[in-house]
Design an enzyme around this catalytic site. Structure first.
Site, mmCIF file in Angstrom:
data_model
loop_
_atom_site.group_PDB
_atom_site.id
_atom_site.type_symbol
_atom_site.label_atom_id
_atom_site.label_comp_id
_atom_site.label_asym_id
_atom_site.label_seq_id
_atom_site.Cartn_x
_atom_site.Cartn_y
_atom_site.Cartn_z
ATOM 1 N N ARG A 120 78.589 63.684 42.111
ATOM 2 C CA ARG A 120 79.340 63.904 40.868
ATOM 3 C C ARG A 120 80.622 64.706 41.068
ATOM 4 N NH1 ARG A 120 74.166 64.934 38.465
ATOM 5 N NH2 ARG A 120 74.275 67.129 38.970
ATOM 6 N N CYS A 131 66.378 86.439 40.484
ATOM 7 C CA CYS A 131 67.301 87.455 39.955
ATOM 8 C C CYS A 131 66.581 88.629 39.298
ATOM 9 C CB CYS A 131 68.268 86.806 38.959
ATOM 10 S SG CYS A 131 67.512 85.542 37.917
ATOM 11 N N LYS A 149 56.790 84.413 39.513
ATOM 12 C CA LYS A 149 57.724 84.736 40.599
ATOM 13 C C LYS A 149 57.877 86.250 40.674
ATOM 14 C CE LYS A 149 60.621 81.033 39.301
ATOM 15 N NZ LYS A 149 61.968 80.611 38.871
ATOM 16 N N HIS A 204 71.001 90.398 33.110
ATOM 17 C CA HIS A 204 69.597 90.475 32.693
ATOM 18 C C HIS A 204 69.257 91.942 32.441
ATOM 19 C CE1 HIS A 204 69.186 86.379 33.770
ATOM 20 N NE2 HIS A 204 68.368 86.456 34.800
HETATM 21 O O1 25A Z 1 65.473 76.688 39.477
HETATM 22 P P1 25A Z 1 66.115 76.014 40.623
HETATM 23 O O2 25A Z 1 65.566 74.607 40.822
HETATM 24 O O3 25A Z 1 66.031 76.821 41.901
HETATM 25 O O4 25A Z 1 67.685 75.822 40.258
HETATM 26 C C1 25A Z 1 68.672 76.798 40.434
HETATM 27 C C2 25A Z 1 70.032 76.296 39.991
HETATM 28 O O5 25A Z 1 70.307 75.038 40.545
HETATM 29 C C3 25A Z 1 70.988 74.202 39.647
HETATM 30 C C4 25A Z 1 71.258 74.970 38.403
HETATM 31 O O6 25A Z 1 72.597 75.572 38.544
HETATM 32 C C5 25A Z 1 70.163 76.033 38.490
HETATM 33 O O7 25A Z 1 70.507 77.213 37.843
HETATM 34 N N1 25A Z 1 70.179 73.024 39.430
HETATM 35 C C6 25A Z 1 68.848 72.898 39.473
HETATM 36 N N2 25A Z 1 68.438 71.643 39.284
HETATM 37 C C7 25A Z 1 69.554 70.929 39.109
HETATM 38 C C8 25A Z 1 69.822 69.541 38.887
HETATM 39 N N3 25A Z 1 68.848 68.642 38.805
HETATM 40 C C9 25A Z 1 70.663 71.792 39.208
HETATM 41 N N4 25A Z 1 71.894 71.359 39.071
HETATM 42 C C10 25A Z 1 72.086 70.038 38.843
HETATM 43 N N5 25A Z 1 71.108 69.146 38.750
HETATM 44 P P2 25A Z 1 74.019 74.990 38.098
HETATM 45 O O8 25A Z 1 73.837 73.884 37.142
HETATM 46 O O9 25A Z 1 74.941 76.079 37.758
HETATM 47 O O10 25A Z 1 74.541 74.478 39.479
HETATM 48 C C11 25A Z 1 74.132 73.318 40.022
HETATM 49 C C12 25A Z 1 74.811 73.222 41.411
HETATM 50 O O11 25A Z 1 73.989 72.445 42.272
HETATM 51 C C13 25A Z 1 74.725 71.255 42.659
HETATM 52 N N6 25A Z 1 73.804 70.169 42.871
HETATM 53 C C14 25A Z 1 72.875 69.689 42.029
HETATM 54 N N7 25A Z 1 72.190 68.684 42.564
HETATM 55 C C15 25A Z 1 72.685 68.507 43.804
HETATM 56 C C16 25A Z 1 73.723 69.454 44.003
HETATM 57 N N8 25A Z 1 74.414 69.509 45.131
HETATM 58 C C17 25A Z 1 74.099 68.635 46.105
HETATM 59 N N9 25A Z 1 73.127 67.716 46.004
HETATM 60 C C18 25A Z 1 72.404 67.608 44.874
HETATM 61 N N10 25A Z 1 71.444 66.689 44.780
HETATM 62 C C19 25A Z 1 75.655 71.039 41.496
HETATM 63 O O12 25A Z 1 76.752 70.242 41.809
HETATM 64 C C20 25A Z 1 76.096 72.449 41.197
HETATM 65 O O13 25A Z 1 77.021 72.882 42.160
HETATM 66 P P3 25A Z 1 77.068 68.927 40.919
HETATM 67 O O14 25A Z 1 78.160 68.262 41.617
HETATM 68 O O15 25A Z 1 75.761 68.146 40.737
HETATM 69 O O16 25A Z 1 77.459 69.414 39.483
HETATM 70 C C21 25A Z 1 78.790 69.850 39.226
HETATM 71 C C22 25A Z 1 78.947 70.005 37.740
HETATM 72 O O17 25A Z 1 78.491 68.813 37.054
HETATM 73 C C23 25A Z 1 77.887 69.152 35.803
HETATM 74 N N11 25A Z 1 76.557 68.541 35.756
HETATM 75 C C24 25A Z 1 75.402 69.115 36.116
HETATM 76 N N12 25A Z 1 74.390 68.291 35.927
HETATM 77 C C25 25A Z 1 74.908 67.138 35.445
HETATM 78 C C26 25A Z 1 76.302 67.287 35.333
HETATM 79 N N13 25A Z 1 77.095 66.320 34.884
HETATM 80 C C27 25A Z 1 76.544 65.162 34.534
HETATM 81 N N14 25A Z 1 75.224 64.932 34.629
HETATM 82 C C28 25A Z 1 74.370 65.883 35.066
HETATM 83 N N15 25A Z 1 73.049 65.631 35.145
HETATM 84 C C29 25A Z 1 77.896 70.627 35.724
HETATM 85 O O18 25A Z 1 78.952 71.056 34.884
HETATM 86 C C30 25A Z 1 78.085 71.076 37.163
HETATM 87 O O19 25A Z 1 78.726 72.327 37.237
HETATM 88 O O1 L14 Z 2 63.888 81.451 40.554
HETATM 89 O O2 L14 Z 2 67.331 82.208 34.225
HETATM 90 O O3 L14 Z 2 66.000 81.741 40.872
HETATM 91 O O4 L14 Z 2 66.686 80.134 34.225
HETATM 92 C C1 L14 Z 2 66.276 80.086 38.433
HETATM 93 C C2 L14 Z 2 66.448 79.927 36.928
HETATM 94 C C3 L14 Z 2 65.698 82.465 38.066
HETATM 95 C C4 L14 Z 2 65.855 82.317 36.583
HETATM 96 C C5 L14 Z 2 65.052 81.464 40.145
HETATM 97 C C6 L14 Z 2 66.958 81.179 34.799
HETATM 98 C C7 L14 Z 2 65.273 81.181 38.700
HETATM 99 C C8 L14 Z 2 66.829 81.246 36.293
#
Ligand code: 25A
Ligand code: L14
Length: 340
Positions: free
Chosen positions: A42, A133, A217, A246
């Site tokens: 994306r 966090c 966690k 937080h």
């Molecule tokens: O709890 P967790 O699982 O440990 O998750 C921790 C953090 O990861 C992100 C999210 O942060 C969360 O707080 N996250 C978790 N699951 C995700 C998912 N399924 C997810 N993000 C996207 N999809 P966040 O949203 O601030 O930052 C996400 C970062 O991760 C990159 N990323 C996601 N999937 C990836 C990946 N990079 C590489 N490979 C993958 N498979 C993501 O980059 C971002 O840097 P990006 O290019 O996917 O997204 C850029 C911008 O696009 C927008 N966006 C997000 N989701 C969607 C979308 N646009 C359209 N459709 C979507 N589904 C956002 O504005 C994003 O900033």
């Molecule tokens: O385990 O506020 O890093 O939704 C990611 C999601 C911490 C909390 C993690 C949120 C979580 C966070």
């Protein structure tokens, strides 16, 4: 300090935490030889700034890590599960902000002020986990109390900002607030209920035992970081309509008697902590003061008068900085200075 420089990759560079990791590398003058920004397809072609240069975001693939020394990951759990071992196999040490590897016994879970020596174990899998966090900001001040007086039990309730969920949630709070203030319909996309003007006792998914994953966690990571499985921990984690920072109400029961003043004096000399505790002047930690800086603020330190050895306090930190990006870059600094 050595003059050595490193090839660094940031995976999830376009996200809320990834953006902050990039700023922290700059602010903390991390010795970068080359830098690579990775995200999903994306974001390919988006330009991000680093030390004045514009750098194009590349797609994260198995090939991304060739020649890299360190990768900071914040792209979600499933991305880390898949790509962290692939990066490590190519000799790149991964510092992972997701929950994927934290409880793996072969992966160190590190808050540098507390257990930086655990970083030595990075050699086992090539992965170092960055804690949750809410856990990071709690163990920074509790560690010196535990070392000195012994903590038996912790009861914590959190008041967590939406930025923890990522950029989508920051927009959701903004959009809902604006819609409600203008008597317009609002949408729910990220959270199951309205977050504007509300509190949701629900962070991450629910488990069989009635707790959420976020709550468990805090229980499990606290014990791992403080290296003491005998500490009792119980948590209630709550989402509040705050953008950054937080807050936590923390009650501890210690083994040895300790006064509020002794805790205050101990925390005043604890690295990474700032005591903000002058009720007469309405001075106590606030999310809006914690946001944008790296210290963990502690105040409202007082005796729990319901038990023999109890203390209450209020702990606040920037969840995207010390709760995520700053802590990850601090780990990278120790890793480079001592091991790479
Ligand atoms: O709890 P967790 O699982 O440990 O998750 C921790 C953090 O990861 C992100 C999210 O942060 C969360 O707080 N996250 C978790 N699951 C995700 C998912 N399924 C997810 N993000 C996207 N999809 P966040 O949203 O601030 O930052 C996400 C970062 O991760 C990159 N990323 C996601 N999937 C990836 C990946 N990079 C590489 N490979 C993958 N498979 C993501 O980059 C971002 O840097 P990006 O290019 O996917 O997204 C850029 C911008 O696009 C927008 N966006 C997000 N989701 C969607 C979308 N646009 C359209 N459709 C979507 N589904 C956002 O504005 C994003 O900033
Ligand atoms: O385990 O506020 O890093 O939704 C990611 C999601 C911490 C909390 C993690 C949120 C979580 C966070």
């Amino acid at each position: 300090m050595s003059e050595k420089k490193y090839n660094v990759a940031v995976a999830g560079a376009t996200g809320a935490v990834g953006n902050q990791m990039i700023s922290c590398l700059e602010e903390m003058k991390f010795p970068v030889k080359s830098i690579k920004f990775l995200a999903s397809q994306r974001s390919v072609g988006r330009m991000l700034r680093f030390q004045g240069d514009l750098i194009a975001v590349e797609e994260l693939t198995e090939k991304s890590f060739k020649g890299m020394d360190i990768a900071l990951f914040s792209a979600g759990g499933s991305t880390s599960e898949k790509f962290a071992p692939l990066a490590a196999a190519q000799g790149c040490v991964v510092i992972d902000n997701s929950s994927a590897w934290r409880m793996d016994p072969l992966v160190p879970l590190v808050v540098p002020e507390v257990n930086s020596s655990a970083i030595a174990q990075h050699t086992a899998k090539g992965i170092i986990a960055n804690p949750n966090c809410s856990t990071i900001q709690m163990v920074v001040p509790l560690n010196p109390i535990h070392k000195r007086y012994g903590i038996k039990r912790i009861v914590v309730s959190t008041y967590q900002a939406v930025s923890g969920t990522g950029k989508k949630a920051i927009f959701e709070l903004f959009d809902q607030t604006r819609a409600l203030m203008n008597f317009l319909d609002h949408e729910k996309r990220v959270y199951p209920h309205q977050i504007a003007f509300n509190c949701l006792p629900h962070i991450d998914s629910f488990l069989e035992n009635g707790y959420t994953k976020e709550e468990m966690k805090m229980v499990n990571e606290t014990r791992k970081i403080l290296e003491d499985d005998t500490i009792g921990v119980t948590a209630t984690t709550v989402r509040v309509p705050v953008f950054y920072g937080h807050s936590e109400s923390v009650n501890i029961e210690t083994k040895e008697a300790v006064s509020a003043q002794e805790v205050r004096l101990l925390l005043e000399k604890t690295p990474g902590v700032k005591v903000v505790d002058d009720p007469a002047k309405n001075a106590y930690p606030l999310a809006i003061d914690a946001a944008g800086q790296d210290l963990t603020l502690v105040g409202r330190i007082r005796k729990d008068e319901s038990i023999a050895n109890g203390i209450n306090m209020w702990i606040v930190a920037d969840n995207i900085r010390k709760g995520a990006a700053t802590n990850a870059v601090q780990i990278a600094q120790v890793l480079c200075q001592e091991y790479l």
